[in-house]
Design a protein around this motif. Structure first.
Motif, mmCIF file in Angstrom:
data_model
loop_
_atom_site.group_PDB
_atom_site.id
_atom_site.type_symbol
_atom_site.label_atom_id
_atom_site.label_comp_id
_atom_site.label_asym_id
_atom_site.label_seq_id
_atom_site.Cartn_x
_atom_site.Cartn_y
_atom_site.Cartn_z
ATOM 1 N N GLY A 53 0.497 -1.068 0.021
ATOM 2 C CA GLY A 53 -0.519 -0.260 -0.115
ATOM 3 C C GLY A 53 0.656 1.173 0.110
ATOM 4 O O GLY A 53 0.690 2.519 -0.539
ATOM 5 N N VAL A 54 1.863 1.198 0.557
ATOM 6 C CA VAL A 54 2.692 2.497 0.406
ATOM 7 C C VAL A 54 3.565 2.732 -1.099
ATOM 8 O O VAL A 54 3.121 4.027 -1.403
ATOM 9 N N VAL A 55 3.829 1.509 -1.796
ATOM 10 C CA VAL A 55 4.324 1.614 -3.199
ATOM 11 C C VAL A 55 2.870 2.708 -3.737
ATOM 12 O O VAL A 55 3.139 3.269 -4.462
ATOM 13 N N ALA A 56 2.178 1.670 -3.414
ATOM 14 C CA ALA A 56 0.870 2.006 -4.512
ATOM 15 C C ALA A 56 0.160 3.296 -4.233
ATOM 16 O O ALA A 56 0.337 4.337 -5.042
ATOM 17 N N TYR A 57 0.220 3.806 -2.900
ATOM 18 C CA TYR A 57 0.161 5.442 -2.482
ATOM 19 C C TYR A 57 0.924 6.330 -3.292
ATOM 20 O O TYR A 57 0.397 7.693 -3.711
ATOM 21 N N PHE A 58 1.970 6.172 -3.208
ATOM 22 C CA PHE A 58 3.110 7.342 -3.500
ATOM 23 C C PHE A 58 3.552 6.568 -5.581
ATOM 24 O O PHE A 58 3.037 7.170 -6.127
ATOM 25 N N GLY A 59 2.998 5.516 -6.153
ATOM 26 C CA GLY A 59 2.902 5.297 -7.638
ATOM 27 C C GLY A 59 1.344 6.246 -7.737
ATOM 28 O O GLY A 59 1.294 6.612 -8.656
ATOM 29 N N PHE A 60 0.216 5.610 -7.376
ATOM 30 C CA PHE A 60 -0.707 6.352 -7.623
ATOM 31 C C PHE A 60 -0.682 8.060 -7.712
ATOM 32 O O PHE A 60 -1.249 8.836 -8.389
ATOM 33 N N PHE A 61 -0.342 8.248 -6.273
ATOM 34 C CA PHE A 61 -0.231 10.066 -6.251
ATOM 35 C C PHE A 61 0.838 10.091 -7.718
ATOM 36 O O PHE A 61 0.394 12.051 -7.516
ATOM 37 N N ALA A 62 1.632 10.128 -7.731
ATOM 38 C CA ALA A 62 2.696 10.379 -8.475
ATOM 39 C C ALA A 62 2.652 10.342 -9.617
ATOM 40 O O ALA A 62 2.345 10.941 -10.728
ATOM 41 N N SER A 63 1.314 9.796 -10.375
ATOM 42 C CA SER A 63 0.736 9.221 -12.276
ATOM 43 C C SER A 63 0.188 10.333 -12.003
ATOM 44 O O SER A 63 -0.329 11.021 -13.001
ATOM 45 N N LEU A 64 -0.351 10.281 -10.798
ATOM 46 C CA LEU A 64 -2.183 11.206 -10.853
ATOM 47 C C LEU A 64 -1.211 13.054 -10.941
ATOM 48 O O LEU A 64 -1.817 14.042 -11.667
ATOM 49 N N GLU A 65 -0.593 13.277 -10.365
ATOM 50 C CA GLU A 65 0.024 14.789 -10.427
ATOM 51 C C GLU A 65 0.878 15.029 -11.664
ATOM 52 O O GLU A 65 0.917 15.968 -12.036
ATOM 53 N N SER A 66 1.151 13.697 -12.609
ATOM 54 C CA SER A 66 1.967 13.648 -13.778
ATOM 55 C C SER A 66 0.675 13.358 -14.784
ATOM 56 O O SER A 66 1.397 14.575 -15.650
ATOM 57 N N ALA A 67 -0.332 13.038 -14.487
ATOM 58 C CA ALA A 67 -1.267 13.330 -15.566
ATOM 59 C C ALA A 67 -1.827 15.135 -15.606
ATOM 60 O O ALA A 67 -2.553 15.214 -16.953
ATOM 61 N N ARG A 68 -1.979 15.408 -14.369
ATOM 62 C CA ARG A 68 -2.172 16.751 -14.009
ATOM 63 C C ARG A 68 -0.731 17.919 -14.736
ATOM 64 O O ARG A 68 -1.716 18.682 -15.486
ATOM 65 N N ASP A 69 0.141 17.575 -14.767
ATOM 66 C CA ASP A 69 1.469 18.418 -15.598
ATOM 67 C C ASP A 69 1.140 18.677 -17.003
ATOM 68 O O ASP A 69 1.280 19.200 -17.527
ATOM 69 N N ALA A 70 0.373 16.551 -17.386
ATOM 70 C CA ALA A 70 0.163 16.930 -18.149
ATOM 71 C C ALA A 70 -1.104 17.651 -19.094
ATOM 72 O O ALA A 70 -0.293 18.177 -20.437
ATOM 73 N N GLN A 71 -1.897 18.279 -18.615
ATOM 74 C CA GLN A 71 -3.118 18.659 -19.131
ATOM 75 C C GLN A 71 -2.492 20.128 -19.751
ATOM 76 O O GLN A 71 -2.361 21.312 -19.005
#
Length: 71
Positions: A53-71
């Protein structure tokens, strides 16, 4: 400034992020617990899944931030 004031300021500043973090943790633990209650598995696998869950947390929020930056 007192320690209590500092903590309260921090909570006021990061309230929404702290709620999201707590919700992610509660949901992750609930899903893993339900899964391991339904299926027989060794204790080490349960603990490893909780730690994932620790890995999933950081992976999920890193990908979310990356998606927001791509917009």
């Amino acid at each position: 400034m007192s320690l209590t004031g500092t903590v309260l300021d921090h909570v006021r500043e990061h309230r929404s992020g702290m709620v999201v973090d707590l919700a992610f943790a509660v949901i992750w633990v609930a899903v893993v617990s339900a899964l391991f209650d339904a299926l027989p598995a060794p204790t080490w696998a349960y603990h490893l899944s909780l730690f994932a869950g620790v890995v999933a947390y950081f992976g999920f929020f890193a990908s979310l931030e990356s998606a927001r930056d791509a917009q």
